[in-house]
Scaffold this motif. Structure first.
Motif, PDB file in Angstrom:
ATOM      1  N   GLN A 183       7.002   6.007 -32.660  1.00 18.70           N
ATOM      2  CA  GLN A 183       6.630   4.708 -33.223  1.00 18.70           C
ATOM      3  C   GLN A 183       6.559   4.752 -34.737  1.00 18.70           C
ATOM      4  N   ALA A 184       5.833   5.781 -35.237  1.00 16.93           N
ATOM      5  CA  ALA A 184       5.563   5.836 -36.670  1.00 16.93           C
ATOM      6  C   ALA A 184       6.818   6.214 -37.456  1.00 16.93           C
ATOM      7  N   GLU A 185       7.588   7.174 -36.946  1.00 12.95           N
ATOM      8  CA  GLU A 185       8.679   7.697 -37.759  1.00 12.95           C
ATOM      9  C   GLU A 185       9.996   6.968 -37.541  1.00 12.95           C
ATOM     10  N   LEU A 186      10.187   6.383 -36.349  1.00 13.81           N
ATOM     11  CA  LEU A 186      11.469   5.719 -36.090  1.00 13.81           C
ATOM     12  C   LEU A 186      11.321   4.213 -35.925  1.00 13.81           C
ATOM     13  N   GLY A 187      10.078   3.733 -35.810  1.00 12.33           N
ATOM     14  CA  GLY A 187       9.866   2.306 -35.629  1.00 12.33           C
ATOM     15  C   GLY A 187      10.394   1.792 -34.295  1.00 12.33           C
ATOM     16  N   ILE A 188      10.508   2.675 -33.313  1.00 10.35           N
ATOM     17  CA  ILE A 188      10.990   2.287 -31.983  1.00 10.35           C
ATOM     18  C   ILE A 188       9.770   2.184 -31.052  1.00 10.35           C
ATOM     19  N   PRO A 189       9.669   1.110 -30.255  1.00 10.87           N
ATOM     20  CA  PRO A 189       8.503   0.993 -29.376  1.00 10.87           C
ATOM     21  C   PRO A 189       8.414   2.156 -28.392  1.00 10.87           C
ATOM     22  N   ALA A 190       7.168   2.554 -28.117  1.00 14.78           N
ATOM     23  CA  ALA A 190       6.946   3.697 -27.234  1.00 14.78           C
ATOM     24  C   ALA A 190       5.794   3.370 -26.308  1.00 14.78           C
ATOM     25  N   VAL A 191       5.901   3.808 -25.080  1.00 16.43           N
ATOM     26  CA  VAL A 191       4.833   3.544 -24.126  1.00 16.43           C
ATOM     27  C   VAL A 191       4.629   4.757 -23.223  1.00 16.43           C
ATOM     28  N   THR A 192       3.349   4.992 -22.878  1.00 14.50           N
ATOM     29  CA  THR A 192       3.019   6.061 -21.943  1.00 14.50           C
ATOM     30  C   THR A 192       1.924   5.555 -21.017  1.00 14.50           C
ATOM     31  N   ALA A 193       1.554   6.359 -20.024  1.00 15.24           N
ATOM     32  CA  ALA A 193       0.497   5.972 -19.095  1.00 15.24           C
ATOM     33  C   ALA A 193      -0.281   7.209 -18.704  1.00 15.24           C
ATOM     34  N   GLN A 228      -5.951   4.523 -29.925  1.00 14.63           N
ATOM     35  CA  GLN A 228      -5.948   3.589 -31.047  1.00 14.63           C
ATOM     36  C   GLN A 228      -4.540   3.345 -31.580  1.00 14.63           C
ATOM     37  N   ALA A 229      -3.728   4.382 -31.558  1.00 18.71           N
ATOM     38  CA  ALA A 229      -2.387   4.274 -32.127  1.00 18.71           C
ATOM     39  C   ALA A 229      -1.403   3.628 -31.151  1.00 18.71           C
ATOM     40  N   LEU A 230      -1.685   3.720 -29.854  1.00 16.90           N
ATOM     41  CA  LEU A 230      -0.696   3.342 -28.835  1.00 16.90           C
ATOM     42  C   LEU A 230      -1.246   2.359 -27.823  1.00 16.90           C
ATOM     43  N   HIS A 231      -0.333   1.744 -27.083  1.00 14.65           N
ATOM     44  CA  HIS A 231      -0.723   1.034 -25.870  1.00 14.65           C
ATOM     45  C   HIS A 231      -0.512   2.010 -24.717  1.00 14.65           C
ATOM     46  N   ILE A 232      -1.612   2.574 -24.206  1.00 15.21           N
ATOM     47  CA  ILE A 232      -1.515   3.532 -23.106  1.00 15.21           C
ATOM     48  C   ILE A 232      -1.856   2.802 -21.815  1.00 15.21           C
ATOM     49  N   VAL A 233      -0.894   2.710 -20.917  1.00 14.04           N
ATOM     50  CA  VAL A 233      -1.140   2.038 -19.645  1.00 14.04           C
ATOM     51  C   VAL A 233      -2.081   2.895 -18.800  1.00 14.04           C
ATOM     52  N   ASP A 234      -3.059   2.238 -18.172  1.00 13.77           N
ATOM     53  CA  ASP A 234      -4.023   2.942 -17.322  1.00 13.77           C
ATOM     54  C   ASP A 234      -3.357   3.280 -15.997  1.00 13.77           C
ATOM     55  N   SER A 235      -3.059   4.557 -15.789  1.00  7.61           N
ATOM     56  CA  SER A 235      -2.316   4.962 -14.592  1.00  7.61           C
ATOM     57  C   SER A 235      -3.226   5.216 -13.412  1.00  7.61           C
ATOM     58  N   GLY A 236      -4.545   5.278 -13.638  1.00 14.53           N
ATOM     59  CA  GLY A 236      -5.419   5.754 -12.572  1.00 14.53           C
ATOM     60  C   GLY A 236      -5.120   7.221 -12.315  1.00 14.53           C
ATOM     61  N   THR A 237      -5.706   7.773 -11.258  1.00 15.94           N
ATOM     62  CA  THR A 237      -5.561   9.211 -11.029  1.00 15.94           C
ATOM     63  C   THR A 237      -4.567   9.527  -9.918  1.00 15.94           C
ATOM     64  N   ASN A 238      -4.061   8.501  -9.268  1.00 11.16           N
ATOM     65  CA  ASN A 238      -3.269   8.730  -8.067  1.00 11.16           C
ATOM     66  C   ASN A 238      -1.774   8.580  -8.350  1.00 11.16           C
ATOM     67  N   ALA A 239      -1.071   9.700  -8.276  1.00  9.24           N
ATOM     68  CA  ALA A 239       0.363   9.686  -8.603  1.00  9.24           C
ATOM     69  C   ALA A 239       1.173   8.897  -7.575  1.00  9.24           C
ATOM     70  N   ALA A 240       0.569   8.588  -6.428  1.00  9.80           N
ATOM     71  CA  ALA A 240       1.277   7.797  -5.419  1.00  9.80           C
ATOM     72  C   ALA A 240       1.477   6.358  -5.895  1.00  9.80           C
ATOM     73  N   ALA A 241       0.699   5.942  -6.916  1.00  8.81           N
ATOM     74  CA  ALA A 241       0.833   4.582  -7.444  1.00  8.81           C
ATOM     75  C   ALA A 241       1.911   4.499  -8.516  1.00  8.81           C
ATOM     76  N   MET A 242       2.805   5.481  -8.544  1.00 10.40           N
ATOM     77  CA  MET A 242       3.841   5.597  -9.582  1.00 10.40           C
ATOM     78  C   MET A 242       4.578   4.285  -9.844  1.00 10.40           C
ATOM     79  N   ARG A 243       4.990   3.624  -8.762  1.00 10.38           N
ATOM     80  CA  ARG A 243       5.812   2.421  -8.896  1.00 10.38           C
ATOM     81  C   ARG A 243       5.070   1.314  -9.672  1.00 10.38           C
TER      82      ARG A 243
END
Lengths: 345, 65
Positions: free
Chosen positions: A103-113, A126-141
């Motif tokens: 985000q900072a160096e290339l100005g390209i949107p980035a997202v994680t969870a 604070q720097a990112l929009h981090i999606v709340d994934s919960g703890t269960n990897a079965a909810a991947m979709r």
């Protein structure tokens, strides 16, 4: 939309903890959760996937960052996605750092969870929009769907709604808005909802890590009693206190009177978050009894406390970790220990 | 307390005051590629750093995040 995706060795299908040291590898196209990115967003194309081991990422973050930045740039990416990481701490910290750099160096949107307890959250929310994934990897979709919704808005420079509406973790950003009800009315409503057990959302997020005053230096180490504490889960063979390998609720104190070296055959490791073979081979790699005894002989330290204290620091709610810390500190104070070496895996 | 860890940013984030870089996540105080005597020396060296930091005033750095 051209996407570059980052995965750890596990989600990248390379292997488990035994492969956690692999250096970054670039694969063409989508892998694992990356296939969902393409399925769920028409027109999305994962141009390439970067896979690296969790230990590599934690120990050589700068090199990983450089490799990912080069890949995102060369691939002409319009979006960078890392994870989802769920509760995996090293993965979360790496994903957060990589998204922030892109985000900072290339100005390209980035997202994680990731899950809220992931250490990556407090470092990067604070720097990112981090999606709340919960703890269960079965909810991947579902998680990937939310990530894409957030990513599309970011890519279009559209304002995002509140964290609860969009599914990302609160960033601690205050924004003015017009409301129909006064604070007193909202407060009473919230209190009512809380009392009858209905969902409600606080408008205020307390800081999670208050500053800790630094203890004064040890005046004379050569007269001090020094204790070894670890969150790496070393326990005597048989795990007498049944310390859980994940989300541990207790700790143990284990006698080392007269020992000048810890032997692998006498111990085991109860910790599911790292490859424990090296410590099981030689426990001094985590609980350095042999070296500290030498320093005791030389008079550098007065005395090694007669027990080492151990628990397992993995996927543990903060409140629980704090309780364990307080209990251990209390015990060491009672035992008149002057200084502590805490070793973390 | 001095904390020896290979993931220094996390230790600092939660407010640890004296943080020493460990040699690796899976062996913070070791290196299986070294001969045992050398490995013990490495361990002693990292321990000495931790002990030194315990004798110094710690910077009252506020936690990040």
């Amino acid at each position: 939309m051209r996407i570059v995706h980052y995965l750890n060795q596990f989600f990248g299908g390379v292997g488990g903890e035994e492969r956690a040291d692999i250096s970054p590898q670039v694969r063409e196209g989508a892998l694992g959760p990356g296939r969902l990115l393409e399925q769920l967003l028409p027109g999305a194309q994962v141009v390439s996937t970067v896979v690296a081991g969790d230990n590599y990422a934690a120990e050589r973050l700068d090199e990983l960052k450089a490799a990912v930045l080069a890949q995102v740039r060369d691939a002409g990416a319009e979006l960078f996605v890392a994870g989802p990481c769920f509760e995996a701490g090293r993965y979360g910290v790496a994903a957060g750092a990589l998204c922030a750099a892109v985000q900072a160096e290339l100005g390209i949107p980035a997202v994680t969870a990731m899950a809220r307890e992931n250490p990556g959250v407090d470092l990067y929310r604070q720097a990112l929009h981090i999606v709340d994934s919960g703890t269960n990897a079965a909810a991947m979709r579902e998680v990937v769907q939310k990530m894409l919704a957030v990513a599309q808005k970011l890519a279009r420079h559209e304002a995002l709604g509140k964290p609860a509406e969009e599914g990302y973790i609160p960033r601690g950003v205050l924004r003015d808005e017009f409301v129909e009800e006064t604070a007193a009315q909202r407060l009473v409503k919230m209190l009512y909802a809380k009392t009858v057990g209905e969902p409600h959302e606080s408008e205020f997020t307390a800081a999670s890590f208050p500053p800790i005053p630094a203890p004064a230096p040890v005046a004379d180490l050569s007269r001090a009693t020094v204790a070894i504490v670890t969150d790496g889960g070393l326990v005597p063979r048989g795990n007498p206190d049944k310390i859980a390998p994940s989300a541990a609720t207790n700790w143990g104190a284990y006698d080392i009177t007269g020992l000048s070296d810890l032997r692998g055959q006498d111990y085991e490791v109860s910790h599911r978050g790292y490859d424990t073979r090296y410590v099981e081979q030689d426990p001094d790699r985590l609980v350095p009894v042999d070296a500290l005894r030498e320093l005791e002989k030389e008079g550098v330290v007065g005395k090694v406390y007669q027990r080492f204290i151990s628990t397992s620091g993995l996927a543990n709610p903060l409140a629980n970790s704090r309780r364990l810390g307080r209990e251990i500190a209390q015990k060491l104070k009672e035992e008149k220990v002057d200084a502590v070496i805490l070793v973390s895996a | 307390m001095a904390q020896i860890t290979s993931v220094v940013p996390v230790a600092k984030m939660v407010g640890a005051n004296r943080v020493i870089q460990g040699h690796g996540i899976v062996h913070p105080l070791g290196n299986p590629e070294l001969a045992p005597a050398e490995e013990k020396r490495l361990r002693e060296q990292i321990l000495r750093q931790a002990l030194e930091s315990l004798q110094k005033e710690a910077g009252g750095e506020a936690p990040q995040g």
